[in-house]
Design a protein around this motif. Structure first.
Motif, PDB file in Angstrom:
ATOM      1  N   GLY A  53       0.686  -1.172  -0.176  1.00 30.46           N
ATOM      2  CA  GLY A  53      -0.094  -0.088  -0.014  1.00 30.46           C
ATOM      3  C   GLY A  53       0.819   1.357   0.051  1.00 30.46           C
ATOM      4  N   SER A  54       2.005   1.066  -0.033  1.00 35.44           N
ATOM      5  CA  SER A  54       2.887   2.364  -0.032  1.00 35.44           C
ATOM      6  C   SER A  54       3.113   3.172  -1.493  1.00 35.44           C
ATOM      7  N   THR A  55       3.455   4.269  -1.414  1.00 37.18           N
ATOM      8  CA  THR A  55       3.799   5.142  -2.533  1.00 37.18           C
ATOM      9  C   THR A  55       5.167   5.357  -2.552  1.00 37.18           C
ATOM     10  N   VAL A  56       6.041   5.017  -3.547  1.00 36.63           N
ATOM     11  CA  VAL A  56       7.510   5.428  -3.536  1.00 36.63           C
ATOM     12  C   VAL A  56       7.863   6.265  -4.657  1.00 36.63           C
ATOM     13  N   GLU A  57       8.775   7.141  -4.282  1.00 38.03           N
ATOM     14  CA  GLU A  57       9.167   8.174  -5.044  1.00 38.03           C
ATOM     15  C   GLU A  57       9.996   7.784  -6.548  1.00 38.03           C
ATOM     16  N   THR A  58      10.588   6.667  -6.439  1.00 37.58           N
ATOM     17  CA  THR A  58      11.421   6.137  -7.444  1.00 37.58           C
ATOM     18  C   THR A  58      11.178   4.868  -7.624  1.00 37.58           C
ATOM     19  N   SER A  59      11.269   4.087  -8.831  1.00 37.85           N
ATOM     20  CA  SER A  59      10.981   2.817  -9.316  1.00 37.85           C
ATOM     21  C   SER A  59      12.047   1.872  -8.396  1.00 37.85           C
ATOM     22  N   PRO A  60      11.472   0.820  -7.492  1.00 34.81           N
ATOM     23  CA  PRO A  60      12.512   0.156  -6.739  1.00 34.81           C
ATOM     24  C   PRO A  60      13.133  -0.865  -7.719  1.00 34.81           C
ATOM     25  N   ALA A  61      14.279  -1.339  -7.033  1.00 35.96           N
ATOM     26  CA  ALA A  61      15.368  -2.352  -8.086  1.00 35.96           C
ATOM     27  C   ALA A  61      14.730  -3.687  -7.800  1.00 35.96           C
ATOM     28  N   GLU A  62      13.975  -3.911  -6.995  1.00 33.98           N
ATOM     29  CA  GLU A  62      13.118  -5.117  -6.691  1.00 33.98           C
ATOM     30  C   GLU A  62      12.274  -5.256  -5.664  1.00 33.98           C
ATOM     31  N   VAL A  63      11.251  -5.889  -5.671  1.00 31.23           N
ATOM     32  CA  VAL A  63       9.834  -6.174  -4.987  1.00 31.23           C
ATOM     33  C   VAL A  63      10.103  -7.618  -4.115  1.00 31.23           C
ATOM     34  N   SER A  64       9.951  -7.653  -2.795  1.00 31.60           N
ATOM     35  CA  SER A  64      10.093  -8.999  -2.083  1.00 31.60           C
ATOM     36  C   SER A  64       8.823  -8.973  -1.072  1.00 31.60           C
ATOM     37  N   ALA A  65       8.373 -10.273  -1.152  1.00 34.21           N
ATOM     38  CA  ALA A  65       7.611 -10.685  -0.046  1.00 34.21           C
ATOM     39  C   ALA A  65       7.983 -11.907   0.744  1.00 34.21           C
ATOM     40  N   THR A  66       8.040 -11.745   2.273  1.00 36.91           N
ATOM     41  CA  THR A  66       8.546 -12.732   3.161  1.00 36.91           C
ATOM     42  C   THR A  66       7.547 -13.357   3.869  1.00 36.91           C
ATOM     43  N   PHE A  67       7.380 -14.570   3.899  1.00 33.44           N
ATOM     44  CA  PHE A  67       6.330 -15.360   4.569  1.00 33.44           C
ATOM     45  C   PHE A  67       6.790 -16.071   5.907  1.00 33.44           C
ATOM     46  N   ASP A  68       6.139 -16.652   6.586  1.00 39.51           N
ATOM     47  CA  ASP A  68       6.316 -17.395   7.933  1.00 39.51           C
ATOM     48  C   ASP A  68       6.708 -18.922   7.759  1.00 39.51           C
ATOM     49  N   ASP A  69       7.031 -19.224   6.558  1.00 40.88           N
ATOM     50  CA  ASP A  69       7.388 -20.682   6.379  1.00 40.88           C
ATOM     51  C   ASP A  69       8.130 -20.910   4.946  1.00 40.88           C
ATOM     52  N   GLY A  70       8.745 -21.807   4.795  1.00 35.85           N
ATOM     53  CA  GLY A  70       9.493 -21.931   3.717  1.00 35.85           C
ATOM     54  C   GLY A  70       8.541 -22.056   2.515  1.00 35.85           C
ATOM     55  N   LEU A  71       8.870 -21.834   1.286  1.00 37.48           N
ATOM     56  CA  LEU A  71       8.011 -21.773  -0.120  1.00 37.48           C
ATOM     57  C   LEU A  71       8.554 -23.075  -0.655  1.00 37.48           C
ATOM     58  N   VAL A  72       7.760 -23.635  -1.838  1.00 31.97           N
ATOM     59  CA  VAL A  72       8.257 -24.646  -2.803  1.00 31.97           C
ATOM     60  C   VAL A  72       8.640 -23.908  -4.090  1.00 31.97           C
ATOM     61  N   LYS A  73       9.836 -23.940  -4.336  1.00 34.42           N
ATOM     62  CA  LYS A  73      10.256 -23.186  -5.369  1.00 34.42           C
ATOM     63  C   LYS A  73       9.355 -23.449  -6.702  1.00 34.42           C
ATOM     64  N   SER A  74       9.081 -24.699  -6.895  1.00 34.86           N
ATOM     65  CA  SER A  74       8.393 -25.168  -8.044  1.00 34.86           C
ATOM     66  C   SER A  74       6.927 -24.600  -8.001  1.00 34.86           C
TER      67      SER A  74
END
Length: 108
Positions: free
Chosen positions: A43-64
């Protein structure tokens, strides 16, 4: 009559034991990781384009089976990523320079 009562008691004990055995058995449960944080913040507004976007979860994710994408104002996909190489709980996507507008991030 007393014999019938004993049989019912044994049947009840047998059923109770069987039910407990089933309840105590390990049963696979489908669970989903819960989102803990994002960068930039949701929901944030940024002044410049970010180099990357990330989302962190409480448990490991399945790569596939895990992915993340940035969606442009016209609903086109700008960039797609996946599980971070150094953190199995984080999805990450590199982002090209973006024009001003409202972008969405979608993950699966």
């Amino acid at each position: 009559m007393r014999v019938m009562h004993v049989k019912r008691a044994r049947l009840s004990a047998l059923l109770s034991t069987a039910l407990l055995a089933v309840m105590a058995s390990p049963i696979p449960v489908a669970a989903h990781a819960v989102l803990e944080s994002t960068s930039p913040a949701a929901g944030s507004t940024v002044e410049t384009s970010p180099a990357e976007v990330s989302a962190t979860f409480d448990d490991g994710l399945v790569k596939s089976k895990s992915s993340i994408e940035v969606i442009a104002p016209d609903d086109s996909t700008v960039a797609t990523g996946g599980v971070a190489a150094d953190d199995p709980k984080t999805l990450v996507v590199g982002v090209p320079s973006l024009a001003p507008g409202t972008y969405r991030v979608r993950w699966a």
